[in-house]
Design a protein around this motif. Sequence first.
Motif, mmCIF file in Angstrom:
data_model
loop_
_atom_site.group_PDB
_atom_site.id
_atom_site.type_symbol
_atom_site.label_atom_id
_atom_site.label_comp_id
_atom_site.label_asym_id
_atom_site.label_seq_id
_atom_site.Cartn_x
_atom_site.Cartn_y
_atom_site.Cartn_z
ATOM 1 N N ASN A 6 0.799 -1.207 0.000
ATOM 2 C CA ASN A 6 0.000 0.000 0.000
ATOM 3 C C ASN A 6 0.842 1.271 0.000
ATOM 4 O O ASN A 6 0.487 2.269 -0.632
ATOM 5 C CB ASN A 6 -0.924 0.029 1.229
ATOM 6 N N LYS A 9 1.519 2.666 -3.426
ATOM 7 C CA LYS A 9 0.439 2.779 -4.407
ATOM 8 C C LYS A 9 -0.096 4.207 -4.510
ATOM 9 O O LYS A 9 -0.183 4.910 -3.504
ATOM 10 C CB LYS A 9 -0.721 1.854 -4.018
ATOM 11 N N ARG A 99 4.631 10.292 -3.669
ATOM 12 C CA ARG A 99 3.497 9.388 -3.872
ATOM 13 C C ARG A 99 2.335 10.146 -4.517
ATOM 14 O O ARG A 99 1.900 11.181 -4.002
ATOM 15 C CB ARG A 99 3.054 8.813 -2.531
ATOM 16 N N GLU A 196 -3.762 -1.830 -7.959
ATOM 17 C CA GLU A 196 -2.499 -1.172 -7.621
ATOM 18 C C GLU A 196 -2.713 0.247 -7.110
ATOM 19 O O GLU A 196 -1.828 1.103 -7.213
ATOM 20 C CB GLU A 196 -1.575 -1.161 -8.835
ATOM 21 N N THR A 197 -3.907 0.517 -6.574
ATOM 22 C CA THR A 197 -4.217 1.831 -6.006
ATOM 23 C C THR A 197 -4.842 1.664 -4.629
ATOM 24 O O THR A 197 -5.358 0.606 -4.284
ATOM 25 C CB THR A 197 -5.216 2.603 -6.895
#
Length: 312
Positions: A6, A9, A99, A196-197
């Motif tokens: 996480n 992501k 990020r 992937e988020t």
Amino acid sequence: MSAAPNHTKPILIAGPTASGKSALAMAIAEHARGEIINADSMQVYRELRVLSARPSVEEEARVPHALYGFVPAGEAYSAGRFVRDAAAAIARARSAGRRPVIVGGTGLYFKALIEGLSPIPAIAADVRDYWRRAGEERGAGALHSELLRVDPVMAERLAPTDTQRIVRALEVIQSTGRSLAEWQSLRGEPVIEEPETVRLAVSGDRAELHARADARFDRMMREGALDEARALSALQLDPDLPAMRAIGVRPLLRLARGEIGEDEARELAKAETRQYIKRQETWLKRNMISWEPVTTKETASSLRDIFSFIQR
């Protein structure tokens, strides 16, 4: 290939207007060394800082921001262009060790990011120019009748007053020989895969959202919303351009022309906002069922829970 943890992501934050999602994005970006990337179709416009509730200069200085106020109001920004711009912004943030924190209220933009857009071929310039001139000269009603003749499926989907979308449907079927409805049924390549988020859906009590939106519009008026609308009017743009249809613009232009008083203009703009909130909430319920729910009433402890969730 195993999924990324996480903490690496991209974070997607969606929600209705006035829900507090921008403040949440700021808190997360400061906590997670993030870069905030806009996913709101009105906040891209240079001339709409106040009326689109864009982050302030001071907020933009606190953490890096991307895709805010970089498009002139005379351009019709699209989901296709957003996908390209967002992909580049995400890559830049990652290369800088930041990020991506993608925030906004335009559901179609998020859908395009994680599902991809239909692979509609580029439209020939002469075809595009022809139908855009036709839209200006003949009007939406006449073009809708033409669309009903050549593409009844799309004509049934579109309001007879929606010039921009009618023009798009006509240029697509003339240029490709296929209905826009057919193209829209084909999935494109996503910019980022949904697994992937980290996805947060901000929501709140309807009455509370309305009260927050009303208070925000009153603040906009104090901060120069009427002057911003006047400046937009001075550009003499096509009234069907997206920037000219931003919430609050039309009532304020009527106020500037002396057609209505300030109290009526405020009420009309607030009513537009309430209708928009309803549409956004409907989109969230239909399309973002798997997103992590976040309420507007955040406490220090719940923020800690959110920070823990995005780092797991």
